[in-house]
Design an enzyme around this catalytic site. Structure first.
Site: not given
Lengths: 734, 328, 171
Positions: A472, A695, A245-246
């Site tokens: 994800i 992140e 996804g990111f």
């Protein structure tokens, strides 16, 4: 029993520290791993339905204009074409931003960016539909577009409420012993998840089921329902496996709405998969940025002034602006401060969140500015950072919930051998290569989002976890199984985790690094409730209950669960953010150390070594957390060296809209990277004492590369990515 | 992708006959043709599958050279012991191209005939003279970082993407062509390609129905073989600049020199005048610069690709330094 | 067109549009979904399968061209209950995250190890004539046709190395 917890107070004690099952934090293999490596995990486009139709989106061949006519008749006679779906009002102009509860802007008669999807060709086969989508006659009136960022940036308008100021910046800079004032630019980037955006829409009994490739199903469902004029209860989204996804799949995008409109009209299931080119042109990008950073420091290297001003771009009426100064605001001290974001209006695809929105590019600027400042001051860059770790948030005075930045810097430097570094650039040469080292700090805000999960414990000692969280690639299946196993005293293999379905309790979704902590806390609360019920049945205090190997123990008494439970026990746990996020600055921290080679002839850059140390509260699974950090570090390397989504300033087209020319790092670009975690607990964050990790790895990683390049060859490039053409004319004599 | 008639060729004659009329294309590896057909850039009405023709052998010629069947895969050619031993520059060039998977499928002739990677050629929504004659060149005045500085025209500055062909050019390879009429002919690789001029859509001198059946390599060239490819990633990227070099030292001076360049021009680029600058001379930085001056005499940058002049100059100097070490 | 494809040792009769790629034939017509479509243009490697033992991009070849060929997909290498050594090593080393590129990585690695065993050199081999060594650089270069955006490269190399070393010892 259903339970909820609002994080208004620190959690005194986490059960994870007392249950002693030795399951949480362990490097447990991904529970869904065997399915993924054998090709049996089914992703969204891979469900099979009788009568499935294939849709291919039609992309507008210009960057700005109005559709006069889409001539379905031009292709309806082609073999295998079922129909052309146009719905000028319902199709999405652009994808939704993550967590929005309404549809994004709809309406496609006016084309707002190059490649905007404007219609759907539906065929009996993919081959037929693709052919039709390529051949359909599109009559458009071109309009003057705004495609040239450089020419328009002076028209940038401040984003509302983004300005934060303190003290007299100009005076502080004027009085400073050393200053930095420079501009860094970063290009547009694309998430480029390996699985393209894909959906299958099934319309049955006035209900829509979308097998979609999205990250945050609860809000995606609201967006989709709103876009289609349906009630949320009429919409179900299933996303059991998501191929990355990111940020690119936070909100709904064109393919799901188009598939849904087609399925509802045709009463047949319709599959729409974007081409790679469409993913690049018509989902979301990270905006390009122009960032001015000003730093002032006294002779001892104490910061006295910090300013970080950012210009980004976006479509009309889209308020998102890459918050590049997000971590700059709290990472280092300095009394005089200024932060501001401005937006240039452009006719280019939506700018939205891509992995670590803010830090990912903001730290590329800040951490290079710090490197330049250290050089100006004649200080070691690690020492400069250590000197400027503020006691509290430099503007609002809040304390940090937990912060091991200094330890990350010190331990990371030691392990890397930082003290061997020669601070003078272009001193070390091996064959054709200049060798250099660089470092940067990492920081990424921690968030908690309201999240619910249901846990069912059966008398046979098995448990089922249900939440609409997605995995994800983040390890959600595994860590939720670990938390449940730990708290209920079961082997991981006795826990079944069911994810990615809006029929399950709504979760935070995957995004902003908050999925594991938020959904994990909801599972924790549900398990805690089940433990209380068991304790009650045994007539003991919950704290005296030991659950292990499918047995309930207290004192010397040990009984199997099936003797205690007459039927399954179920609890729904819900976690909510509370005052803890207003009373404490919550963030994960880290430090990157990197060694690069710069080819003395060509300017090619190779990362030779990179070691990063992080602290982010409790690590829930050392293996999957390491992978999350590795992934972030490679994103950072890509941002530093290769990734550049190139717009044509004449027409708004993205010229490198495929994976041949948008260069994500390949295996050969990446050496054996090392990740180390420091022990930390954050009782203000959530009952798990964990902070987000997805992140943190990208934050600062690219800056460490850039700083190493400078140390290697003496060239500072402030315009990312640092491709060889930006180095070659400035290299020292070969 | 448009519908097409599929024909599996049983022989070379069958293949060329079926290809002579209409919009026909041979398909073998398919790695470039299908890529372009999926984008509606290549639009054959008939596909002639030649992948099972017996053109996949590498044979030794009487002159000591090699005859490489048109269907020999890039992987097999790179791994062939004779190529590795005697034509190292070719093996190196092949190994620097594409990926392991693509090299297993891509064929020798297909590699020669692959089309440009120009951004605009690959985007049917934008003008491109090569794709649609007369529509204009978007790269001139547009994004042209990867484009040609040599051999381009006002109509087209796209580069040829092959690595293999660059090495073959340095080795003075020839191609063997069978025409639809059953006539065979041989021509130097350098004569296969046409510069864009006013007709950038015509890239070779081949006629409809012409089938490349083999590539002929002359006898092995003694000396140091180097292929240096400079690109944006460490692997799996097209060349920004590449240099194929075979340098034979004669004592302290350069006895023989072969040089060809990729990433610079619409075709693999060989300029014998550059080689002439080197022959009989002693290695020196000044000599390398002189060679680069010769190479770049007609070079023209278009903005974003201006760096290629500097890049090829420095890369050439580095390659020549490495290649001209006196043999002990 | 009516064709017969041999996949994972079993013949399948299919009526296919000649435009159908091997990839789409597998995914859309045979429910062999393990082979993934990431770019459809040979730029990502997610669609890698083995044809007659060699790794190729199944997106860039037509199904009608492969009658009589032995096609092996990820489903033919192992099952969740009986993983191949490479599949098991990818799990143990966490050589993936989202899993979408993974079948392609594993098929590619399977073919790649055979290429190394056959002595094929690579772009990073110092000596074109020497047997390739099992270094990180060799494996990384040879696996560069398989993009992984989750960026598990470090772990992918570790997984492959473990299997290759174990096999070398067994020989």
């Amino acid at each position: 029993m259903d339970v909820s917890l609002k994080m208004d107070e620190p959690v005194a004690e986490s059960l994870l520290d007392t249950t002693n099952q030795n399951i949480v934090s362990q490097p447990v293999d991904r529970v869904e791993g065997p399915l993924k490596v054998s090709g049996t995990a089914r992703y969204s486009a891979e469900y099979k339905f009788p009568g499935l139709l294939h849709g291919v989106l039609v992309s507008a061949p210009m960057g700005k204009g109005r559709i006069l006519k889409i001539d379905a008749g031009s292709i309806e006679k082609l073999p295998g074409i079922v129909t052309v779906i146009t719905d000028y009002d319902t199709f999405l102009r652009n994808p939704a931003q993550g967590q929005d509860e309404e549809a994004p802007e709809q309406g496609v008669r006016d084309v707002s960016y190059f490649g905007q999807p404007v219609a759907l060709v539906v065929g009996e086969s993919f081959e037929a539909a693709r052919h039709g989508a390529q051949r359909i006659a599109l009559d458009m009136r071109p309009d003057e577009g705004r495609f040239d960022f450089a020419a328009r940036k002076h028209m940038a308008e401040p984003k509302k409420r983004s300005r934060k100021a303190q003290g007299d910046l100009d005076a502080a800079l004027a009085a400073a012993h050393a200053t930095i004032d420079a501009i860094w630019t970063t290009p547009s980037q694309t998430s480029a998840a390996m699985e393209p955006h894909a959906g299958i829409a099934v319309w049955e009994d006035n209900k829509l089921t979308l097998y979609g490739s999205y990250q945050m199903l609860a809000s995606d469902r609201l967006q989709l329902a709103d876009a289609l004029g349906l009630k949320p209860e009429q919409v179900r989204i299933v996303a059991r496996y998501v191929g990355g996804g990111f940020g690119g799949k936070l909100g709904i995008s064109a393919e799901s709405v188009a598939a849904a409109v087609a399925a509802m009209r045709l009463n047949r299931p319709v599959r729409v998969v974007m081409t790679r080119q469409q993913v690049t042109e018509a989902t979301v990008r990270r905006s390009n940025t122009e960032q001015r950073i000003r730093l002032g420091a006294d002779a001892e290297g104490r910061l006295t002034a910090v300013a970080h001003e950012t210009i980004t771009a976006n479509l009309d009426r889209s308020s998102f602006s890459e918050p590049a100064s997000a971590s700059t605001q709290f990472l280092y001290g300095g009394q005089a401060r200024l932060f501001l974001n401005s937006i240039v209006r452009m006719d280019q695809l939506l700018s939205a969140s891509m992995r670590a929105p803010g830090e990912a590019v903001g730290m590329l600027a800040l951490e290079c500015a710090m490197d330049e400042l250290a050089e100006t001051l004649g200080m070691d860059p690690v020492a400069l950072r250590l000197r400027n770790i503020p006691a509290r948030h430099p503007m609002d005075g809040l304390p940090f919930s937990s912060r091991s930045l200094a330890e990350c810097l010190e331990i990371g430097a030691r392990d890397f051998g930082w003290s061997d570094r020669d601070p003078r650039p272009a001193q070390r040469r091996e064959g054709d290569w200049w060798i250099g080292v660089g470092m940067a700090a990492a920081a990424r805000s921690n968030m908690l989002i309201k999240s619910s999960a249901r846990v069912m414990l059966a008398p046979d000692g098995t448990a089922v976890v249900e939440t609409d969280l997605t995995d994800i690639g983040t390890g959600s299946y595994t860590i939720l199984a670990q938390i449940t196993a730990e708290l209920l005293g079961l082997p991981v293999s006795s826990v079944e985790v069911r994810l990615g379905d809006t029929d399950f309790p709504p979760s935070s979704g995957s995004g902003g690094s908050f999925g594991a902590a938020s959904a994990g806390s909801s599972v924790y609360l549900a398990c805690e409730s089940l433990r209380q019920e068991i304790a009650e049945k045994l007539g003991i205090a919950p704290k005296d209950l030991v659950l292990t190997e499918g047995m309930a123990r207290h004192g010397n008494v040990s009984r199997p669960l099936h003797e205690i439970l007459s039927g399954p026990l179920t609890a729904i746990g819900t976690i909510e953010p509370g005052e803890m996020e207003e009373k404490f600055v919550q963030a994960g921290f880290g430090a990157h150390f990197c060694e690069v080679g710069v080819n003395a002839h060509s300017g090619e850059v190779r990362v030779r070594r990179m070691e990063s140390t992080f602290a982010a509260g409790r690590i829930l699974n050392e293996k999957t957390a390491t992978s999350q950090c590795l992934g972030g570090m490679v994103f950072g390397i890509g941002a530093a060296l290769t990734e550049d989504l190139m717009h044509d300033p004449r027409n708004g087209a993205i010229v490198n809209h495929d994976l041949a020319e948008y260069h994500v790092p390949v295996n050969a670009d990446i050496p054996a990277l090392k990740v180390r975690f420091l022990e930390e607990r954050d009782e203000k964050a959530n009952p798990l004492f964990a902070k987000g990790i997805g992140e943190l790895g990208i934050s600062g990683a690219g800056a460490a590369v850039a700083n190493a390049i400078y140390n290697a060859c003496g060239v500072r490039v402030r315009d990312y990515p640092i491709t060889l053409d930006k180095l070659i004319e400035k290299l020292p004599p070969a | 992708m448009r519908p097409f008639e599929y024909h599996r060729a049983g022989s070379v004659a069958d293949a060329t006959t079926h290809a002579a009329s209409g919009a026909a294309r041979f398909i073998a590896g398919g790695t470039n043709l299908l890529d372009l057909m999926k984008l509606d850039i290549e639009r054959p009405e008939r596909l002639i599958d030649i992948s099972r023709l017996p053109l996949d052998a590498i044979e030794e010629n009487e002159d000591g050279g090699l005859r490489i069947g048109a269907l020999v895969s890039n992987a097999d050619l790179a791994a062939d012991l004779r190529v590795r031993r005697d034509h190292g520059v070719l093996s190196r060039a092949l190994l620097s191209g594409a990926s392991g998977q693509l090299r297993n499928k891509a064929t020798t002739a297909g590699n020669l005939l692959q089309r440009t990677r120009c951004y605009y050629f690959y985007n049917p929504a934008l003008p491109c003279n090569k794709r649609e004659p007369g529509s204009g060149c978007s790269a001139i005045g547009g994004r042209n970082r990867i484009h040609a500085i040599l051999g381009g025209s006002a109509q087209c500055i796209a580069t040829h993407p092959s690595d293999m062909a660059v090495a073959m050019m340095a080795l003075s390879a020839e191609v063997e062509v069978m025409s639809a009429g059953g006539e065979g002919r041989r021509l130097p690789l350098a004569e296969l390609y046409r510069l864009p001029g006013d007709t950038p859509h015509i890239e070779t001198v081949l006629n409809p129905g012409d089938l490349i059946t083999a590539v002929l390599l002359p006898a092995p060239l003694k000396g140091r073989h180097i292929y240096r490819k400079v690109r944006d990633r460490a692997s799996y990227a097209f060349a920004l600049v590449s240099v194929a070099a075979v340098i034979k030292m004669d004592g302290a001076t350069i006895g023989a020199a072969r040089l060809a360049f990729g990433g610079l021009a619409p075709m693999p680029w060989r300029d014998r005048a550059v080689e002439d600058v080197l022959i009989g001379q002693s290695p020196s930085s000044a000599l390398w610069n002189k060679a680069a001056d010769r190479l770049l005499a007609e070079a023209k940058g278009y903005g974003e690709n201006d760096f290629k002049s500097v890049l090829v100059r420095k890369t050439l100097a580095s390659v020549l330094s490495d290649a001209s070490v006196r043999e002990i | 067109m009516h064709i017969t494809l041999s996949i994972n040792g079993k013949d399948h009769e299919l009526d296919l549009d000649p435009r159908t790629s091997v990839l789409d034939a597998l995914r859309d017509h045979l429910d062999l979904i393990g082979t993934k479509k990431g770019c459809d243009h040979g730029q990502c490697g997610a669609c890698t399968v083995l044809v007659n033992g060699r790794r190729i991009n199944s997106c860039l070849t037509l199904a009608v061209m492969h009658e009589g060929d032995a096609i092996t997909t990820i489903e033919g290498l192992g099952t969740p209950e009986a993983l191949s050594p490479l599949q098991a090593a990818f799990v143990a080393h966490d050589g993936f995250q989202c899993g979408y590129c993974t079948p392609g990585q594993i098929c590619s690695a399977t073919g790649m190890l055979e290429e190394m065993r056959a002595g094929w050199p690579s772009h990073v081999s110092e000596d074109l004539l020497a047997a390739p060594d099992l270094s990180d650089a060799e494996i990384s270069e040879r696996m560069s046709g398989n993009l992984c955006r989750c960026s598990a490269y470090t772990n992918i190399v570790a997984a492959i190395t473990e299997v290759a070393e174990a096999r070398d010892e067994a020989v």
